[in-house]
Write a protein that holds these residues in place. Structure first.
Motif, PDB file in Angstrom:
ATOM      1  N   UNK A 206       0.960  -1.229   0.144  1.00 14.60           N
ATOM      2  CA  UNK A 206      -0.044  -0.048   0.030  1.00 14.60           C
ATOM      3  C   UNK A 206       0.962   1.246   0.103  1.00 14.60           C
ATOM      4  N   UNK A 207       2.348   1.145   0.326  1.00  9.80           N
ATOM      5  CA  UNK A 207       3.038   2.160   0.319  1.00  9.80           C
ATOM      6  C   UNK A 207       3.882   2.381  -0.922  1.00  9.80           C
ATOM      7  N   UNK A 208       4.386   1.260  -1.480  1.00  6.92           N
ATOM      8  CA  UNK A 208       5.185   1.235  -2.801  1.00  6.92           C
ATOM      9  C   UNK A 208       4.364   1.134  -3.858  1.00  6.92           C
ATOM     10  N   UNK A 209       4.796   1.925  -4.914  1.00  4.01           N
ATOM     11  CA  UNK A 209       3.854   1.917  -6.116  1.00  4.01           C
ATOM     12  C   UNK A 209       3.988   0.835  -7.126  1.00  4.01           C
ATOM     13  N   UNK A 210       3.204   0.525  -8.018  1.00  6.07           N
ATOM     14  CA  UNK A 210       3.333  -0.581  -8.602  1.00  6.07           C
ATOM     15  C   UNK A 210       4.110  -1.958  -7.994  1.00  6.07           C
ATOM     16  N   UNK A 211       4.503  -2.752  -8.872  1.00  5.03           N
ATOM     17  CA  UNK A 211       5.343  -4.210  -8.545  1.00  5.03           C
ATOM     18  C   UNK A 211       6.172  -3.605  -7.204  1.00  5.03           C
ATOM     19  N   UNK A 216      11.648  -1.994  -1.810  1.00  6.11           N
ATOM     20  CA  UNK A 216      11.928  -1.004  -3.167  1.00  6.11           C
ATOM     21  C   UNK A 216      10.913  -1.522  -4.387  1.00  6.11           C
ATOM     22  N   UNK A 217      10.384  -0.667  -5.125  1.00 13.85           N
ATOM     23  CA  UNK A 217       9.646  -0.725  -5.922  1.00 13.85           C
ATOM     24  C   UNK A 217      10.198  -0.949  -7.297  1.00 13.85           C
ATOM     25  N   UNK A 218       9.589  -1.422  -8.489  1.00 14.10           N
ATOM     26  CA  UNK A 218       9.936  -1.536  -9.769  1.00 14.10           C
ATOM     27  C   UNK A 218      10.828  -0.287 -10.342  1.00 14.10           C
ATOM     28  N   UNK A 219      10.174   0.832  -9.996  1.00 14.27           N
ATOM     29  CA  UNK A 219      10.821   2.382 -10.617  1.00 14.27           C
ATOM     30  C   UNK A 219      12.276   2.324 -10.080  1.00 14.27           C
ATOM     31  N   UNK A 220      12.572   1.780  -8.878  1.00 13.31           N
ATOM     32  CA  UNK A 220      13.995   1.836  -8.572  1.00 13.31           C
ATOM     33  C   UNK A 220      14.776   0.547  -9.003  1.00 13.31           C
ATOM     34  N   UNK A 231       4.828   4.249 -10.891  1.00  7.39           N
ATOM     35  CA  UNK A 231       4.245   3.081 -10.872  1.00  7.39           C
ATOM     36  C   UNK A 231       4.291   2.208 -11.892  1.00  7.39           C
ATOM     37  N   UNK A 232       5.301   1.116 -11.743  1.00 10.56           N
ATOM     38  CA  UNK A 232       5.369   0.233 -12.946  1.00 10.56           C
ATOM     39  C   UNK A 232       5.362  -1.285 -12.481  1.00 10.56           C
ATOM     40  N   UNK A 234       4.241  -5.830 -13.880  1.00 12.22           N
ATOM     41  CA  UNK A 234       4.539  -6.912 -14.862  1.00 12.22           C
ATOM     42  C   UNK A 234       3.380  -6.542 -15.909  1.00 12.22           C
ATOM     43  N   UNK A 235       3.700  -7.287 -16.905  1.00 11.06           N
ATOM     44  CA  UNK A 235       2.669  -7.141 -18.090  1.00 11.06           C
ATOM     45  C   UNK A 235       1.366  -7.554 -17.849  1.00 11.06           C
ATOM     46  N   UNK A 236       1.102  -8.340 -16.908  1.00  9.82           N
ATOM     47  CA  UNK A 236      -0.111  -9.064 -16.716  1.00  9.82           C
ATOM     48  C   UNK A 236      -0.872  -8.164 -15.776  1.00  9.82           C
ATOM     49  N   UNK A 237      -0.455  -7.017 -15.189  1.00 13.10           N
ATOM     50  CA  UNK A 237      -1.124  -6.219 -14.572  1.00 13.10           C
ATOM     51  C   UNK A 237      -1.644  -4.823 -15.217  1.00 13.10           C
ATOM     52  N   UNK A 238      -2.572  -4.731 -15.523  1.00 11.95           N
ATOM     53  CA  UNK A 238      -3.377  -3.556 -16.341  1.00 11.95           C
ATOM     54  C   UNK A 238      -3.579  -2.343 -15.661  1.00 11.95           C
ATOM     55  N   UNK A 239      -3.207  -2.110 -14.315  1.00 11.11           N
ATOM     56  CA  UNK A 239      -3.430  -1.063 -13.540  1.00 11.11           C
ATOM     57  C   UNK A 239      -2.232  -0.189 -13.626  1.00 11.11           C
ATOM     58  N   UNK A 240      -1.147  -0.357 -14.199  1.00  7.02           N
ATOM     59  CA  UNK A 240      -0.142   0.581 -14.479  1.00  7.02           C
ATOM     60  C   UNK A 240       0.952   0.049 -15.443  1.00  7.02           C
ATOM     61  N   UNK A 241       1.963   1.017 -15.993  1.00 10.35           N
ATOM     62  CA  UNK A 241       2.509   0.574 -17.155  1.00 10.35           C
ATOM     63  C   UNK A 241       3.771  -0.365 -16.847  1.00 10.35           C
ATOM     64  N   UNK A 242       3.954  -1.197 -17.968  1.00  8.52           N
ATOM     65  CA  UNK A 242       4.932  -2.382 -17.755  1.00  8.52           C
ATOM     66  C   UNK A 242       6.441  -1.742 -17.270  1.00  8.52           C
ATOM     67  N   UNK A 243       6.935  -2.521 -16.600  1.00 11.61           N
ATOM     68  CA  UNK A 243       8.621  -2.481 -16.403  1.00 11.61           C
ATOM     69  C   UNK A 243       9.123  -3.058 -17.832  1.00 11.61           C
ATOM     70  N   UNK A 244       9.778  -2.669 -18.761  1.00  9.10           N
ATOM     71  CA  UNK A 244      10.280  -3.334 -19.794  1.00  9.10           C
ATOM     72  C   UNK A 244      11.569  -4.067 -19.787  1.00  9.10           C
ATOM     73  N   UNK A 245      11.950  -5.092 -20.198  1.00  7.71           N
ATOM     74  CA  UNK A 245      13.398  -5.799 -20.262  1.00  7.71           C
ATOM     75  C   UNK A 245      14.298  -4.825 -20.975  1.00  7.71           C
ATOM     76  N   UNK A 246      15.560  -5.123 -20.784  1.00 14.41           N
ATOM     77  CA  UNK A 246      16.535  -4.247 -21.480  1.00 14.41           C
ATOM     78  C   UNK A 246      16.714  -2.796 -21.137  1.00 14.41           C
ATOM     79  N   UNK A 247      17.302  -2.031 -22.043  1.00 11.47           N
ATOM     80  CA  UNK A 247      17.351  -0.708 -21.791  1.00 11.47           C
ATOM     81  C   UNK A 247      16.228   0.041 -22.261  1.00 11.47           C
ATOM     82  N   UNK A 248      15.375  -0.443 -23.001  1.00 11.70           N
ATOM     83  CA  UNK A 248      14.055   0.287 -23.606  1.00 11.70           C
ATOM     84  C   UNK A 248      13.366   1.122 -22.297  1.00 11.70           C
ATOM     85  N   UNK A 249      12.845   2.161 -22.822  1.00 15.05           N
ATOM     86  CA  UNK A 249      11.761   2.955 -22.197  1.00 15.05           C
ATOM     87  C   UNK A 249      10.754   1.829 -21.627  1.00 15.05           C
ATOM     88  N   UNK A 250      10.152   2.470 -20.553  1.00 12.33           N
ATOM     89  CA  UNK A 250       8.994   1.698 -19.922  1.00 12.33           C
ATOM     90  C   UNK A 250       7.962   1.997 -20.910  1.00 12.33           C
TER      91      UNK A 250
END
Length: 295
Positions: A206-211, A216-220, A231-232, A234-250
């Motif tokens: 409830x404190x940490x955003x996203x996954x 620590x949250x995915x953003x860090x 807030x980032x 996994x792809x299965x979660x439709x409530x926030x943007x995906x953390x992408x693999x590799x160096x690509x932008x989220x």
């Protein structure tokens, strides 16, 4: 001795000297702990923070212990000592960091990675420092790459909210706004940071955003840029943007910091933040990668 024989003798002698120099080159695996510390500063054989010292964790592994309590700036000399000892001259290093250890190595490279360093003899004294090898210097350190488990380079909302002891100087560094402004996260001195992000978060979700991994949250953990934590998921979660693999932008277009690449995203939500005294959590995944690739 004829000139031809003398030339041949000199060639053999020079070749022998070159081989001897090459034989002295050594690779090391340096492990930089996070918050709470545990190992004795300057004792590179003390793996108390991580788990059993006999566990394989990369070639010539060394524990770069700092107290995990005081400000990054106050404890940073211990990391510089280790890098000077093992990552100068003909020696090279692989780096593994956990949690606030990400903040520590990022700070070190950004602020000191372009400075002149004396080449050291890789024979540390009791305080963890090494003597100069030949009096010559080099710029920065010989680092092949950096592996990061549950990285706190972007800070944690738990520090913002006061869930950790506010009396700890490190906690003030771990506030998301402070951590992101502490140094230039894009300036890694061209060293790649490979990120492992866990998602087995339940207690503080409830404190940490996203996954998150409970600390620590995915953003860090994913090395996502920006002045604050987004807030980032996994792809299965439709409530926030995906953390992408590799160096690509989220998903949503936010870039990762330069030279930061996500190699593991915990889509099964199976890994938490903690080593549990036995190389557990995402640290276990980084350890396996170090065994395979830090040679």
């Amino acid at each position: 001795m004829t000139r031809s024989r003398l030339q041949r003798f000199l060639m053999i002698a020079l070749a022998g000297a070159a081989l001897a120099g090459a034989a002295l080159a050594t690779n090391y695996s340096l492990w930089i702990n996070g918050r709470t510390g545990g190992g004795v500063a300057g004792n590179y054989a003390d793996f108390t923070y991580w788990g059993p010292a006999g566990t394989a964790a990369g070639v010539n592994k060394k524990a770069v212990n700092w107290d995990g309590y005081n400000h990054i700036s106050d404890q940073n000399y211990l990391v510089r000592n280790a890098l000077d000892c093992f990552c100068t001259g003909s020696n090279w290093c692989y780096i593994a960091a956990h949690s606030a250890g990400d903040l520590m190595i990022g700070y070190t490279l950004s602020l000191y990675g372009g400075t002149s360093r004396y080449k050291k003899n890789a024979s540390p004294g009791s305080d963890g420092s090494c003597a100069n090898s030949d009096g010559s210097t080099q710029t920065g350190w010989n680092i092949k790459w950096v592996n990061v488990a549950a990285g706190a380079g972007g800070g944690s909302e738990l520090a913002n909210a006061g869930d950790w002891a506010l009396s700890e100087p490190l906690v003030s560094d771990l506030k998301t706004g402070t951590a992101r402004a502490l140094y230039d996260h894009n300036n890694t001195r061209a060293k790649m940071f490979y990120m492992w992000a866990g998602a087995k978060g339940t207690l503080y979700s409830f404190v940490l955003p996203g996954q998150d991994d409970e600390a620590v949250a995915y953003h860090s953990a994913g090395g996502v840029s920006g002045s604050g934590g987004g807030s980032y998921c996994n792809p299965s979660d439709w409530l926030c943007n995906d953390l992408t693999l590799g160096t690509a932008a989220t998903e949503g277009g936010t870039a990762k910091w330069s030279n930061h690449s996500v190699v593991f995203r915990d889509t099964a939500e199976a890994y938490n933040h903690y080593t549990s005294g036995n190389w557990q959590g995402t640290v276990g995944l980084v350890r396996a990668d170090m065994v395979q690739n830090a040679q």
